[in-house]
Scaffold this motif. Structure first.
Motif, PDB file in Angstrom:
ATOM      1  N   ILE A 283      25.970  15.321  36.263  1.00 46.43           N
ATOM      2  CA  ILE A 283      27.394  15.204  36.604  1.00 46.43           C
ATOM      3  C   ILE A 283      28.090  14.343  35.558  1.00 46.43           C
ATOM      4  CG2 ILE A 283      29.051  14.408  38.321  1.00 46.43           C
ATOM      5  CD1 ILE A 283      26.946  14.884  40.453  1.00 46.43           C
ATOM      6  N   TRP A 284      29.184  14.878  35.002  1.00 50.37           N
ATOM      7  CA  TRP A 284      29.938  14.186  33.948  1.00 50.37           C
ATOM      8  C   TRP A 284      31.115  13.462  34.597  1.00 50.37           C
ATOM      9  CZ3 TRP A 284      29.747  16.168  28.394  1.00 50.37           C
ATOM     10  CH2 TRP A 284      28.553  16.872  28.161  1.00 50.37           C
ATOM     11  N   THR A 285      31.161  12.145  34.388  1.00 51.81           N
ATOM     12  CA  THR A 285      32.255  11.350  34.947  1.00 51.81           C
ATOM     13  C   THR A 285      32.825  10.435  33.872  1.00 51.81           C
ATOM     14  OG1 THR A 285      30.744   9.595  35.677  1.00 51.81           O
ATOM     15  CG2 THR A 285      31.224  11.377  37.243  1.00 51.81           C
ATOM     16  N   THR A 370      36.423  19.819  35.246  1.00 52.39           N
ATOM     17  CA  THR A 370      35.660  19.381  36.416  1.00 52.39           C
ATOM     18  C   THR A 370      35.241  17.912  36.354  1.00 52.39           C
ATOM     19  OG1 THR A 370      33.524  20.033  35.435  1.00 52.39           O
ATOM     20  CG2 THR A 370      34.753  21.719  36.638  1.00 52.39           C
ATOM     21  N   GLU A 372      35.056  14.159  36.861  1.00 53.64           N
ATOM     22  CA  GLU A 372      35.608  13.204  37.825  1.00 53.64           C
ATOM     23  C   GLU A 372      36.043  11.939  37.084  1.00 53.64           C
ATOM     24  OE1 GLU A 372      32.838  12.448  40.902  1.00 53.64           O
ATOM     25  OE2 GLU A 372      32.551  14.569  41.421  1.00 53.64           O
TER      26      GLU A 372
END
Length: 400
Positions: A283-285, A370, A372
């Motif tokens: 997940i890329w945040t 996408t 966050e």
């Protein structure tokens, strides 16, 4: 070696060097040069552009008997001339045919693209401006609604010409400021996104009143793969500047008390934005940290900033909310809707996670919308100012 032979040898050695001291044989006198101060590019056909150049006139601001289009008006000291062509060098050659002086790009301060040209794509035009030796890489770039030529012909009463007005707007750092070199760099990035100032002239409130000057609307034009895909307004542009760490001057007005017209105005003194990317379990945040220092300019509330630390905290909290709202609006418009990485999030991930970036960069267009993003603003008031009239309880005396 005898003296005469030595002298002859020295003479033969000096003769070739004299050929290098022939003076400025290819010089061009300043009286033979037409100095371009600004240029505008409009679309007039499927494969035809209209190039307009603003040329400095080295004479007084009087008309000198000239009439019609191009004559000096008021304190104007420039003329605007145009020609059509397939591209910039083709149109420029047609302009040169009409002028007795040689055109010189070295003093060009702004380049303006019309909305139609921007939507078709500006890569070819930027390619020429970067290849040609004369155009300045520090010249400022703009996109305008309607005809770009009209921006050059707008009269100026504070500066010598409209090009200087737009130059000063960009130098002021109150809105987005992009040079030719900046734009070229953005267009060749792997993310393929770019942004330029969007300028639109509102009509003067009183056309016949010389004290009424047309006011510019400063927004941002968003590019993707070299083509303009949308425009954001001034409010959203402030959020873009926060994210890009490009906000240098600003006055922020907040209303800490709900349903109250009273407000506090703060002048930004310093601002620093840090973007921290993170990849965890695929997940890329991103974490955006914004720290600002401010001075209070005006306080029309009942909060006692000079003596009550809690009141200062209330104002700082209100400013934090204002920053977060603007940044969130900018993200929703640019990241979610237009999906153009003008914030260089891709560059941040590339620097922090080079291996993961190499594996996923071909899918960046799918990843970017996408991501966050968390926003952490931290505003502080360094100088609350002197005690205001409301704080000491001075009441206005009734008039007799």
């Amino acid at each position: 070696m005898s003296s005469p032979k030595r002298h002859r040898g020295l003479l033969f050695a000096l003769v070739p060097s004299l050929l290098m001291l022939t003076g400025c044989w290819d010089r061009i006198e300043v009286n033979d040069v037409a100095l371009i101060t600004g240029a505008a590019i409009d679309k007039v056909g499927p494969n035809t552009i209209l190039l307009s150049v603003q040329i400095f006139v080295p004479r007084t601001s009087s008309n000198n008997g000239m009439g019609g289009q191009g004559a000096n008006v008021g304190n104007q000291a420039s003329i605007v001339t145009s020609a059509t062509g397939e591209n910039i060098p083709d149109a420029l050659s047609h302009i040169q045919e009409k002028l007795p002086r040689k055109l010189f790009w070295g003093h060009a301060e702004v380049f303006i693209f019309s909305e139609d040209i921007a939507k078709d794509g500006i890569r070819d035009e930027i390619d020429y401006l970067m290849r040609a030796p004369q155009p300045r890489e520090r010249a400022y770039m703009y996109v305008t609604k309607g005809k770009a030529r009209q921006m050059l012909t707008t009269q100026s009463f504070l500066e010598r010409n409209s090009a200087e007005i737009m130059r000063e707007i960009s130098k002021g750092k109150l809105s987005l400021s992009v040079t030719l070199a900046d734009l070229a760099h953005m267009l060749v990035k792997e993310t393929g996104a770019a942004a330029t100032p969007w300028i639109e002239m509102l009509p003067a409130s009183a056309p016949n009143n010389y004290d009424s000057i047309p006011s510019p609307v400063n927004g941002t034009a968003i590019f993707k793969d070299g083509k303009m895909v949308g425009v954001v307004d001034e409010f959203t542009t402030r959020g873009i500047l926060w994210i890009r760490n490009e906000i240098k001057q600003a006055v922020v007005t907040v209303n800490p008390e709900e349903k109250s017209p009273n407000s506090v105005s703060l002048r930004l003194t310093t601002s620093k934005t840090k973007i921290k990317p993170l990849i965890h379990n695929g997940i890329w945040t991103l974490d955006i940290q914004i720290r600002t220092e401010n001075n209070a300019l005006q306080n029309s509330t009942n909060l006692k900033l000079s003596s009550d630390p809690k009141a200062v905290k209330i104002i700082e909290s209100a400013m934090n909310e204002d920053i977060e709202d603007r940044v969130r609006i900018a993200l929703n418009k640019v990241q979610k809707e237009l999906q153009a990485d003008i914030f260089d999030f891709g560059g941040a991930f590339h620097r922090a996670y080079p291996k993961e970036w190499e594996q996923q960069k071909s899918h960046w267009e799918d990843i970017f919308p996408t991501i966050e993003v968390t926003i952490q603003p931290h505003a502080t008031i360094q100088r609350p100012g002197l005690t205001s009239i409301k704080e000491v309880g001075i009441e206005e005396k009734p008039r007799k």
